[in-house]
Design an enzyme around this catalytic site. Structure first.
Site: not given
Length: 284
Positions: A30, A143, A175, A199
């Site tokens: 996505y 992702k 993160e 990411l």
């Protein structure tokens, strides 16, 4: 209106198969695009990441990037979206439930628009965060739809009265639940390298670009919990949260307990960027 493959449909006419592998396995990818002034923000970075995710999980994109870009822009226009997000996902498609990739399955694209105001209070005053072990899989650079660990960590932070979680692996900070994290020490910016543990955030890349323009020293270098706890400033970056200061970690103030000067400079530069109408197109 929603986008299903290449058709635009009202939400109540949308039909997703119960055999879709996105439902069974989270077998899909996505992207979330920010929209400012009716335009996609940093679209080239999002499409590049989409192509990389698709390639590495071996899902064929149903359309070219130019075609996808055109469809998303039509979706924004049909929904008369001025400020908000576009969510797009592509699953491997519908097939009998078996772990192996189906030999014949058509990738399924869905997308929708949603109004979303900028998080002005968080941007101005900052948020609180807590730390937690990063027990997610080792391909955080992709992702994908497999976000249950992120969801659970985010809820655990909310249960503790904080707004987000800061992940670490054996003391090395990675993160947040849905954003990247940066620290400032003695005027220098540091953030984890864009490898398989985080990411590759689009806003993260924008921040690093702005830092270079502002002559703020920046290192893509791993840092520890000790570095985090001794930082002068901490902030997160993401599509929906932009550049948000973190002013408290594990109930202890960060620096003075207020957003710092480097964070403010970057926020100001980001404000100028989004106000100038950033829309580079799919190949920018």
């Amino acid at each position: 209106m929603y986008l299903y493959q290449h058709e635009f449909l009202p939400k109540d006419e949308l039909r997703i198969s119960s055999d879709d592998r996105g439902y069974y396995f989270g077998d899909g990818i996505y992207e979330v695009f920010r929209v400012y002034n009716g335009m996609l923000f940093e679209p080239a970075g999002h499409y590049e990441r989409l192509e990389r995710s698709a390639r590495d999980v071996r899902i064929s994109l149903p359309y070219s990037i130019d075609r996808l870009d055109g469809l998303l822009r039509q979706l924004i226009e049909l929904n008369k979206l001025s400020e908000g997000i576009v969510y797009m996902q592509i699953t491997r498609g519908a097939a009998e439930r078996t772990h192996a990739f189906p030999k014949q399955a058509e990738p399924i694209l869905t997308a929708y628009c949603s109004e979303l105001a900028r998080p002005l209070q968080a941007l101005e005053h900052g948020i609180a965060a807590v730390t937690a072990d990063d027990i997610r899989w080792l391909r955080c650079d992709l992702k994908t739809l497999n976000l249950l660990p992120n969801v659970m960590a985010k809820q655990a932070a909310l249960d503790q009265g904080a707004q987000d979680v800061i992940f670490h692996r054996s003391g090395t900070v990675t993160e947040c639940s849905s954003s990247n994290i940066m620290i400032v020490k003695d005027g220098e910016l540091r953030t984890h390298p864009a490898n398989h543990l985080i990411l590759h955030g689009i806003t993260r890349a924008v921040v690093l670009r702005l830092a270079a323009e502002l002559h703020i020293p920046a290192k893509e270098e791993a840092f520890t919990l000790d570095d985090l706890n001794n930082a002068d400033e901490v902030f997160l970056s993401s599509t929906t949260m932009e550049i948000t200061p973190i002013v408290s970690i594990d109930r202890k103030p960060v620096g003075s307990g207020a957003p710092g000067p480097v964070t403010r400079k970057l926020q100001s530069a980001f404000e100028h960027l989004i106000g100038s109408g950033n829309d580079g197109g799919p190949q920018a």
